[in-house]
Motif scaffolding. Structure first.
Motif, short mmCIF file in Angstrom:
data_model
loop_
_atom_site.label_atom_id
_atom_site.label_comp_id
_atom_site.label_asym_id
_atom_site.label_seq_id
_atom_site.Cartn_x
_atom_site.Cartn_y
_atom_site.Cartn_z
N LEU A 51 0.83 -1.21 0.00
CA LEU A 51 0.00 0.00 0.00
C LEU A 51 0.86 1.26 0.00
O LEU A 51 0.56 2.24 -0.71
CB LEU A 51 -0.93 -0.01 1.22
CG LEU A 51 -2.06 -1.06 1.16
CD1 LEU A 51 -2.73 -1.20 2.52
CD2 LEU A 51 -3.08 -0.68 0.08
N ARG A 52 1.93 1.25 0.76
CA ARG A 52 2.83 2.42 0.81
C ARG A 52 3.50 2.63 -0.55
O ARG A 52 3.59 3.76 -1.05
CB ARG A 52 3.90 2.21 1.89
CG ARG A 52 4.78 3.45 2.11
CD ARG A 52 5.93 3.19 3.06
NE ARG A 52 6.93 2.30 2.48
CZ ARG A 52 7.09 1.03 2.82
NH1 ARG A 52 6.31 0.49 3.72
NH2 ARG A 52 8.02 0.29 2.25
N ILE A 53 3.98 1.53 -1.16
CA ILE A 53 4.67 1.64 -2.45
C ILE A 53 3.70 2.08 -3.54
O ILE A 53 4.04 2.90 -4.40
CB ILE A 53 5.33 0.29 -2.80
CG1 ILE A 53 6.43 -0.04 -1.78
CG2 ILE A 53 5.91 0.32 -4.20
CD1 ILE A 53 6.91 -1.49 -1.83
N ALA A 54 2.47 1.54 -3.54
CA ALA A 54 1.48 1.95 -4.53
C ALA A 54 1.15 3.43 -4.41
O ALA A 54 0.97 4.13 -5.41
CB ALA A 54 0.21 1.11 -4.39
N ALA A 55 1.07 3.93 -3.17
CA ALA A 55 0.80 5.36 -2.96
C ALA A 55 1.94 6.21 -3.53
O ALA A 55 1.69 7.25 -4.16
CB ALA A 55 0.61 5.64 -1.47
N GLU A 56 3.17 5.77 -3.32
CA GLU A 56 4.32 6.47 -3.90
C GLU A 56 4.22 6.47 -5.43
O GLU A 56 4.47 7.49 -6.09
CB GLU A 56 5.62 5.80 -3.46
CG GLU A 56 6.88 6.27 -4.19
CD GLU A 56 7.29 7.70 -3.88
OE1 GLU A 56 8.04 8.28 -4.68
OE2 GLU A 56 6.84 8.24 -2.84
N GLY A 57 3.84 5.33 -5.99
CA GLY A 57 3.69 5.22 -7.44
C GLY A 57 2.63 6.17 -7.97
O GLY A 57 2.82 6.80 -9.02
N LEU A 58 1.51 6.27 -7.27
CA LEU A 58 0.45 7.19 -7.70
C LEU A 58 0.93 8.64 -7.68
O LEU A 58 0.60 9.43 -8.56
CB LEU A 58 -0.79 7.02 -6.82
CG LEU A 58 -1.61 5.75 -7.09
CD1 LEU A 58 -2.62 5.52 -5.98
CD2 LEU A 58 -2.31 5.85 -8.45
N GLY A 59 1.74 8.97 -6.66
CA GLY A 59 2.30 10.32 -6.60
C GLY A 59 3.20 10.62 -7.79
O GLY A 59 3.21 11.74 -8.32
N GLN A 60 3.96 9.63 -8.22
CA GLN A 60 4.84 9.80 -9.38
C GLN A 60 4.02 9.85 -10.68
O GLN A 60 4.27 10.67 -11.56
CB GLN A 60 5.85 8.64 -9.46
CG GLN A 60 6.81 8.52 -8.29
CD GLN A 60 7.98 9.48 -8.39
OE1 GLN A 60 8.18 10.14 -9.41
NE2 GLN A 60 8.76 9.58 -7.32
N ALA A 61 3.04 8.95 -10.81
CA ALA A 61 2.32 8.80 -12.08
C ALA A 61 1.41 9.97 -12.40
O ALA A 61 1.24 10.31 -13.57
CB ALA A 61 1.51 7.50 -12.06
N THR A 62 0.82 10.56 -11.39
CA THR A 62 -0.18 11.60 -11.65
C THR A 62 0.45 12.88 -12.20
O THR A 62 -0.27 13.76 -12.68
CB THR A 62 -0.97 11.94 -10.37
OG1 THR A 62 -0.06 12.16 -9.30
CG2 THR A 62 -1.90 10.80 -10.00
N THR A 63 1.78 12.99 -12.15
CA THR A 63 2.43 14.18 -12.71
C THR A 63 3.11 13.86 -14.04
O THR A 63 3.89 14.66 -14.55
CB THR A 63 3.48 14.73 -11.72
OG1 THR A 63 4.45 13.71 -11.45
CG2 THR A 63 2.83 15.16 -10.42
N ALA A 64 2.83 12.69 -14.61
CA ALA A 64 3.46 12.28 -15.87
C ALA A 64 2.39 12.06 -16.93
O ALA A 64 1.26 11.68 -16.63
CB ALA A 64 4.29 11.01 -15.67
N TYR A 65 2.78 12.26 -18.20
CA TYR A 65 1.83 12.11 -19.31
C TYR A 65 1.75 10.63 -19.72
O TYR A 65 2.73 9.89 -19.66
CB TYR A 65 2.29 12.95 -20.51
CG TYR A 65 1.45 12.71 -21.74
CD1 TYR A 65 0.17 13.26 -21.85
CD2 TYR A 65 1.92 11.91 -22.77
CE1 TYR A 65 -0.61 13.03 -22.97
CE2 TYR A 65 1.15 11.67 -23.90
CZ TYR A 65 -0.12 12.23 -23.99
OH TYR A 65 -0.89 11.98 -25.08
#
Length: 317
Positions: free
Chosen positions: A125-139
């Motif tokens: 869950l922690r790693i997925a949250a980090e991934g969402l933070g990275q992905a939402t600022t990328a095209y």
């Protein structure tokens, strides 16, 4: 790759990565893993130490991250989860070094998946949250964002949070519904309706909602054809486990037998491991004709390691 110019170096890596991904889906990572590790050692590592003149170093790091993540999945498919974890860690760090947030998020999705397989839901869950933070600022990351929500759902199912799990699955479905013709970010793994149905089936099996789990697993089997041999086989094994839980042992055995036939051409220790686990359960069932036939087919499989090596240091996020 020494004879190539800078642009060609990265293009060559990208083409190689695509070829391996197609072959991996069809025959499994076990057969390809040694070739990928050799490629990393003899082709990628020298480039990282001394890049070809004119190469874009950030793109080179991104290319290296992509190949390294593929190696992680092949290690996982070979039953070497400690090695897989190390590759995913390096892929994440290479993506950050290349300033590629989409690839960093992609590595997070893979790490979260592995954490779930290792029964570490809070890490997932922690790693997925980090991934969402990275992905939402990328095209071009809508499908990746859906995948990360699906990983959240799997983690929440493991800790018994049904409401949270269903909300995360709905988040994933909502994102996929809006993808349409979006061009995905380069290097990022695909995630589609069948992928989501596969994760949902595992969520509902974990939550013992067997009717919904069966529906989702059958949907994956319907959608997966052609070269997607391994994902279809995993869906069959999920369905077989659902049927065992529902007391429909003969149906489970028949599907297990079909998966055995496929596995002969599929080099995947994960598939063999799951088949053996199913065999262990069905060996305790009454020896009806379907059960006996499945156990005989399972015994006839060539030996392959199903052991999972999960030794590793802490996650990088």
């Amino acid at each position: 790759m020494s004879h190539l110019d800078g642009q060609q170096v990265v293009d060559s890596i990208f083409a190689t990565a695509q070829q391996w991904q197609v072959a991996d889906r069809r025959i499994g990572g076990g057969a390809l893993y040694p070739s990928v590790t050799q490629y990393l050692t003899h082709e990628i590592a020298p480039q990282l130490v001394s890049p070809t003149f004119g190469v874009s170093v950030p793109r080179l790091f991104a290319a290296a991250a992509s190949i390294t993540e593929i190696a992680g999945w092949m290690a996982h498919d070979s039953g070497e989860d400690g090695s897989a974890r190390g590759y995913f860690d390096r892929a994440f760090r290479l993506a950050l070094a290349g300033n590629d947030r989409a690839l960093a998020a992609n590595a997070c999705a893979s790490m979260a998946h592995l954490a779930i397989e290792l029964r570490q839901p809070h890490d997932a869950l922690r790693i997925a949250a980090e991934g969402l933070g990275q992905a939402t600022t990328a095209y071009g990351t809508s499908r990746l964002i859906a995948r990360l929500h699906a990983m959240r759902a799997r983690g929440l199912a493991l800790i018994g949070d049904r409401a949270g799990c269903c909300n995360a699955l709905e988040d994933a479905e909502r994102v996929l519904d809006k993808v349409h013709g979006e061009q995905p970010a380069q290097w990022v793994a695909g995630f589609d309706e069948a992928s989501l149905a596969s994760e949902a089936a595992l969520c509902f099996l974990q939550l013992t909602e067997l009717g919904e789990a069966e529906r989702c697993a059958r949907e994956v089997i319907r959608l997966r054809s052609g070269d997607r041999v391994r994902s279809r086989t995993f869906a069959q094994l999920t369905l077989a486990n659902v049927l065992v839980h529902a007391g429909r042992v003969d149906e489970a055995a028949a599907i297990g037998h079909e998966a055995c036939d496929t596995t002969a051409s599929l080099h995947s220790a994960r598939v063999v491991h799951q088949l053996r686990a199913l065999g262990g359960v069905l060996s305790l069932a009454p020896k009806t004709s379907p059960v006996s036939s499945f156990l005989a087919a399972l015994a006839g499989l060539s030996a392959a390691s199903g052991e999972v090596n999960s030794a590793a240091s802490s996650w990088p996020v």
